[in-house]
Design a protein around this motif. Structure first.
Motif, PDB file in Angstrom:
ATOM      1  N   GLN A 159      -4.969   9.474   6.940  1.00 48.49           N
ATOM      2  CA  GLN A 159      -3.575   9.858   7.170  1.00 48.49           C
ATOM      3  C   GLN A 159      -3.379  11.377   7.182  1.00 48.49           C
ATOM      4  O   GLN A 159      -2.237  11.839   7.184  1.00 48.49           O
ATOM      5  CB  GLN A 159      -2.687   9.254   6.068  1.00 48.49           C
ATOM      6  CG  GLN A 159      -2.667   7.739   6.026  1.00 48.49           C
ATOM      7  CD  GLN A 159      -1.997   7.144   7.254  1.00 48.49           C
ATOM      8  OE1 GLN A 159      -1.118   7.749   7.866  1.00 48.49           O
ATOM      9  NE2 GLN A 159      -2.414   5.941   7.630  1.00 48.49           N
ATOM     10  N   TYR A 211      -6.650  -1.341  -2.215  1.00 52.38           N
ATOM     11  CA  TYR A 211      -6.566  -0.688  -0.909  1.00 52.38           C
ATOM     12  C   TYR A 211      -7.637   0.390  -0.710  1.00 52.38           C
ATOM     13  O   TYR A 211      -7.555   1.176   0.229  1.00 52.38           O
ATOM     14  CB  TYR A 211      -5.178  -0.066  -0.738  1.00 52.38           C
ATOM     15  CG  TYR A 211      -4.073  -1.099  -0.742  1.00 52.38           C
ATOM     16  CD1 TYR A 211      -3.886  -1.957   0.330  1.00 52.38           C
ATOM     17  CD2 TYR A 211      -3.233  -1.231  -1.848  1.00 52.38           C
ATOM     18  CE1 TYR A 211      -2.884  -2.920   0.319  1.00 52.38           C
ATOM     19  CE2 TYR A 211      -2.224  -2.178  -1.866  1.00 52.38           C
ATOM     20  CZ  TYR A 211      -2.055  -3.025  -0.780  1.00 52.38           C
ATOM     21  OH  TYR A 211      -1.067  -3.966  -0.803  1.00 52.38           O
ATOM     22  N   ARG A 256      -9.049  10.636   2.977  1.00 49.67           N
ATOM     23  CA  ARG A 256      -9.799   9.405   2.753  1.00 49.67           C
ATOM     24  C   ARG A 256      -9.073   8.184   3.319  1.00 49.67           C
ATOM     25  O   ARG A 256      -9.705   7.188   3.685  1.00 49.67           O
ATOM     26  CB  ARG A 256     -10.052   9.211   1.247  1.00 49.67           C
ATOM     27  CG  ARG A 256     -11.045  10.177   0.643  1.00 49.67           C
ATOM     28  CD  ARG A 256     -12.453   9.954   1.186  1.00 49.67           C
ATOM     29  NE  ARG A 256     -12.961   8.636   0.860  1.00 49.67           N
ATOM     30  CZ  ARG A 256     -13.668   8.336  -0.223  1.00 49.67           C
ATOM     31  NH1 ARG A 256     -13.965   9.300  -1.105  1.00 49.67           N
ATOM     32  NH2 ARG A 256     -14.092   7.115  -0.457  1.00 49.67           N
ATOM     33  N   ASP A 257      -7.750   8.267   3.418  1.00 57.12           N
ATOM     34  CA  ASP A 257      -6.967   7.142   3.927  1.00 57.12           C
ATOM     35  C   ASP A 257      -6.741   7.240   5.436  1.00 57.12           C
ATOM     36  O   ASP A 257      -6.050   6.401   6.013  1.00 57.12           O
ATOM     37  CB  ASP A 257      -5.610   7.104   3.198  1.00 57.12           C
ATOM     38  CG  ASP A 257      -4.835   5.829   3.469  1.00 57.12           C
ATOM     39  OD1 ASP A 257      -5.468   4.777   3.716  1.00 57.12           O
ATOM     40  OD2 ASP A 257      -3.594   5.881   3.447  1.00 57.12           O
ATOM     41  N   LYS A 279       0.829  -1.207   0.000  1.00 60.01           N
ATOM     42  CA  LYS A 279       0.000   0.000   0.000  1.00 60.01           C
ATOM     43  C   LYS A 279       0.862   1.256   0.000  1.00 60.01           C
ATOM     44  O   LYS A 279       0.661   2.155  -0.817  1.00 60.01           O
ATOM     45  CB  LYS A 279      -0.926   0.005   1.218  1.00 60.01           C
ATOM     46  CG  LYS A 279      -1.859   1.219   1.240  1.00 60.01           C
ATOM     47  CD  LYS A 279      -2.833   1.150   2.405  1.00 60.01           C
ATOM     48  CE  LYS A 279      -3.813   2.316   2.376  1.00 60.01           C
ATOM     49  NZ  LYS A 279      -4.785   2.263   3.498  1.00 60.01           N
ATOM     50  N   TYR A 280       1.823   1.321   0.896  1.00 56.15           N
ATOM     51  CA  TYR A 280       2.703   2.495   0.978  1.00 56.15           C
ATOM     52  C   TYR A 280       4.057   2.127   0.374  1.00 56.15           C
ATOM     53  O   TYR A 280       5.020   1.848   1.065  1.00 56.15           O
ATOM     54  CB  TYR A 280       2.840   2.956   2.427  1.00 56.15           C
ATOM     55  CG  TYR A 280       1.508   3.319   3.061  1.00 56.15           C
ATOM     56  CD1 TYR A 280       0.616   4.186   2.424  1.00 56.15           C
ATOM     57  CD2 TYR A 280       1.134   2.777   4.283  1.00 56.15           C
ATOM     58  CE1 TYR A 280      -0.606   4.511   2.992  1.00 56.15           C
ATOM     59  CE2 TYR A 280      -0.090   3.105   4.864  1.00 56.15           C
ATOM     60  CZ  TYR A 280      -0.944   3.967   4.213  1.00 56.15           C
ATOM     61  OH  TYR A 280      -2.164   4.286   4.768  1.00 56.15           O
ATOM     62  N   ASN A 324       0.497   8.644  -6.224  1.00 58.12           N
ATOM     63  CA  ASN A 324      -0.853   8.252  -6.640  1.00 58.12           C
ATOM     64  C   ASN A 324      -1.598   9.452  -7.228  1.00 58.12           C
ATOM     65  O   ASN A 324      -2.323   9.345  -8.225  1.00 58.12           O
ATOM     66  CB  ASN A 324      -1.637   7.703  -5.451  1.00 58.12           C
ATOM     67  CG  ASN A 324      -1.069   6.401  -4.915  1.00 58.12           C
ATOM     68  OD1 ASN A 324      -0.312   5.706  -5.592  1.00 58.12           O
ATOM     69  ND2 ASN A 324      -1.420   6.067  -3.679  1.00 58.12           N
ATOM     70  N   HIS A 373       0.976   8.719  -1.614  1.00 58.21           N
ATOM     71  CA  HIS A 373      -0.209   9.377  -2.149  1.00 58.21           C
ATOM     72  C   HIS A 373       0.140  10.539  -3.082  1.00 58.21           C
ATOM     73  O   HIS A 373      -0.648  10.869  -3.969  1.00 58.21           O
ATOM     74  CB  HIS A 373      -1.118   9.841  -1.014  1.00 58.21           C
ATOM     75  CG  HIS A 373      -1.903   8.725  -0.404  1.00 58.21           C
ATOM     76  ND1 HIS A 373      -2.594   7.802  -1.162  1.00 58.21           N
ATOM     77  CD2 HIS A 373      -2.105   8.366   0.901  1.00 58.21           C
ATOM     78  CE1 HIS A 373      -3.192   6.931  -0.362  1.00 58.21           C
ATOM     79  NE2 HIS A 373      -2.900   7.245   0.892  1.00 58.21           N
ATOM     80  N   LEU A 425      -6.688  12.547  -0.805  1.00 58.92           N
ATOM     81  CA  LEU A 425      -6.194  11.182  -0.657  1.00 58.92           C
ATOM     82  C   LEU A 425      -5.774  10.883   0.782  1.00 58.92           C
ATOM     83  O   LEU A 425      -6.070   9.806   1.312  1.00 58.92           O
ATOM     84  CB  LEU A 425      -5.014  10.948  -1.607  1.00 58.92           C
ATOM     85  CG  LEU A 425      -5.377  10.842  -3.087  1.00 58.92           C
ATOM     86  CD1 LEU A 425      -4.118  10.868  -3.956  1.00 58.92           C
ATOM     87  CD2 LEU A 425      -6.190   9.582  -3.379  1.00 58.92           C
ATOM     88  N   ILE A 459      -8.280   3.008  -2.508  1.00 56.18           N
ATOM     89  CA  ILE A 459      -7.814   4.359  -2.857  1.00 56.18           C
ATOM     90  C   ILE A 459      -8.578   4.794  -4.105  1.00 56.18           C
ATOM     91  O   ILE A 459      -8.426   4.209  -5.174  1.00 56.18           O
ATOM     92  CB  ILE A 459      -6.298   4.371  -3.121  1.00 56.18           C
ATOM     93  CG1 ILE A 459      -5.542   3.858  -1.891  1.00 56.18           C
ATOM     94  CG2 ILE A 459      -5.826   5.775  -3.501  1.00 56.18           C
ATOM     95  CD1 ILE A 459      -4.062   3.559  -2.157  1.00 56.18           C
ATOM     96  N   PRO A 462       2.995   7.188   3.800  1.00 55.62           N
ATOM     97  CA  PRO A 462       1.697   7.540   3.203  1.00 55.62           C
ATOM     98  C   PRO A 462       1.741   8.817   2.363  1.00 55.62           C
ATOM     99  O   PRO A 462       1.165   8.859   1.268  1.00 55.62           O
ATOM    100  CB  PRO A 462       0.773   7.707   4.422  1.00 55.62           C
ATOM    101  CG  PRO A 462       1.396   6.870   5.487  1.00 55.62           C
ATOM    102  CD  PRO A 462       2.877   6.974   5.264  1.00 55.62           C
TER     103      PRO A 462
END
Length: 276
Positions: free
Chosen positions: A217, A97, A214-215, A26-27, A40, A37, A211, A99, A33
């Motif tokens: 973080q 994940y 929503r995560d 994921k990361y 991303n 992101h 992002l 995202i 993070p």
């Protein structure tokens, strides 16, 4: 076959790629993070952003007189189509994940559609030149700096981003050369860069907050500290090192190939075992 009958070839190839992003951590950017992101975030811009680039060049293609540039336009369109395809496939990782990159991609689709409705073909091509300068100089930073590329802990993501970085530099002059041949004009080119910069930074800033929020973080201050250090460090910052090439765009007589990355491209193509 003599020189006069030698067929004209594009200056760079179209590479057919087929990445898979399943089982990506994921990361994947150094387990961070914020920077994961951020990448991303950038990926979400490409599917519809690069379609806009292609459309802006195609809209004036019939006015290009140079046969070599026509060949390079074909290769440019091919490379951008592959970028859009692979960054759409990137959603395979994002979906795993939760995202939501598709929502961000649709926002770019609507933004570029709105821009197309209120601008001329010249403005649209100037926007493409400005954004291609951003992507090329950002890509050059990835190619030049192992301290950045080494933080990608996923081999799949590493290969995707370095492939994309090579190709952004291979075709970085195509839209610019089309603009100069078809329209020209220093004022439009530079004024559009100023406006495009404001919009570009606003979009990626808003997407980054989205992002992270929503995560869960958004208040991960340790990751913020790391990410802002990567982007804004006074000497090594990714964005800080884009300021000089950004300013160079405003120089009369500027050309993208003034930033010579041929040796860099050759080294990375050998490293990644890419043809062309």
């Amino acid at each position: 076959m003599n020189a006069s009958t030698t067929p004209i070839r594009a200056s760079f190839p179209v590479r057919r790629m087929d990445f898979s992003f399943s089982e990506t951590p994921k990361y994947w950017w150094d387990d961070q993070p914020f920077m994961t992101h951020f990448m991303n975030n950038l990926s979400s811009l490409f599917p519809y952003g690069e379609k806009f680039f292609v459309d802006s060049v195609r809209a004036v293609r019939d006015r290009i007189q140079d046969p070599q540039l026509q060949k390079d336009v074909s290769a440019f369109i091919g490379q951008e189509a592959m970028h859009s395809k692979e960054h759409a496939a990137y959603n395979e990782y994002a979906d795993e994940y939760g995202i939501d990159l598709e929502r961000l991609e649709l926002r770019i689709k609507h933004l570029m559609g709105a821009i197309s409705k209120v601008t001329t073909k010249k403005h649209q091509l100037a926007i493409t030149c400005a954004l291609e300068h951003f992507t090329a100089t950002m890509a050059e930073q990835l190619l030049k700096r192992e301290d950045l590329s080494s933080q990608m802990k996923s081999a799949k993501m590493y290969k995707l981003w370095m492939w994309h970085a090579i190709e952004e530099n291979e075709h970085k002059a195509v839209a610019y050369d089309v603009y100069q041949q078809v329209f020209g004009g220093y004022f439009t080119r530079t004024a559009v860069m100023l406006l495009t910069t404001v919009i570009f930074l606003s979009v990626i800033g808003g997407f980054q907050i989205h992002l992270l929020r929503r995560d869960g973080q958004l208040f991960n201050w340790r990751s913020w500290k790391h990410g802002l250090g990567v982007l804004l460090h006074p000497r090594r910052g990714y964005f800080v090192n884009l300021i000089r090439p950004w300013l160079d765009y405003f120089r009369p007589g500027f050309h993208p190939f003034d930033h010579d990355t041929k040796a860099l491209e050759t080294r990375w193509k050998s490293h990644l075992d890419f043809a062309g």
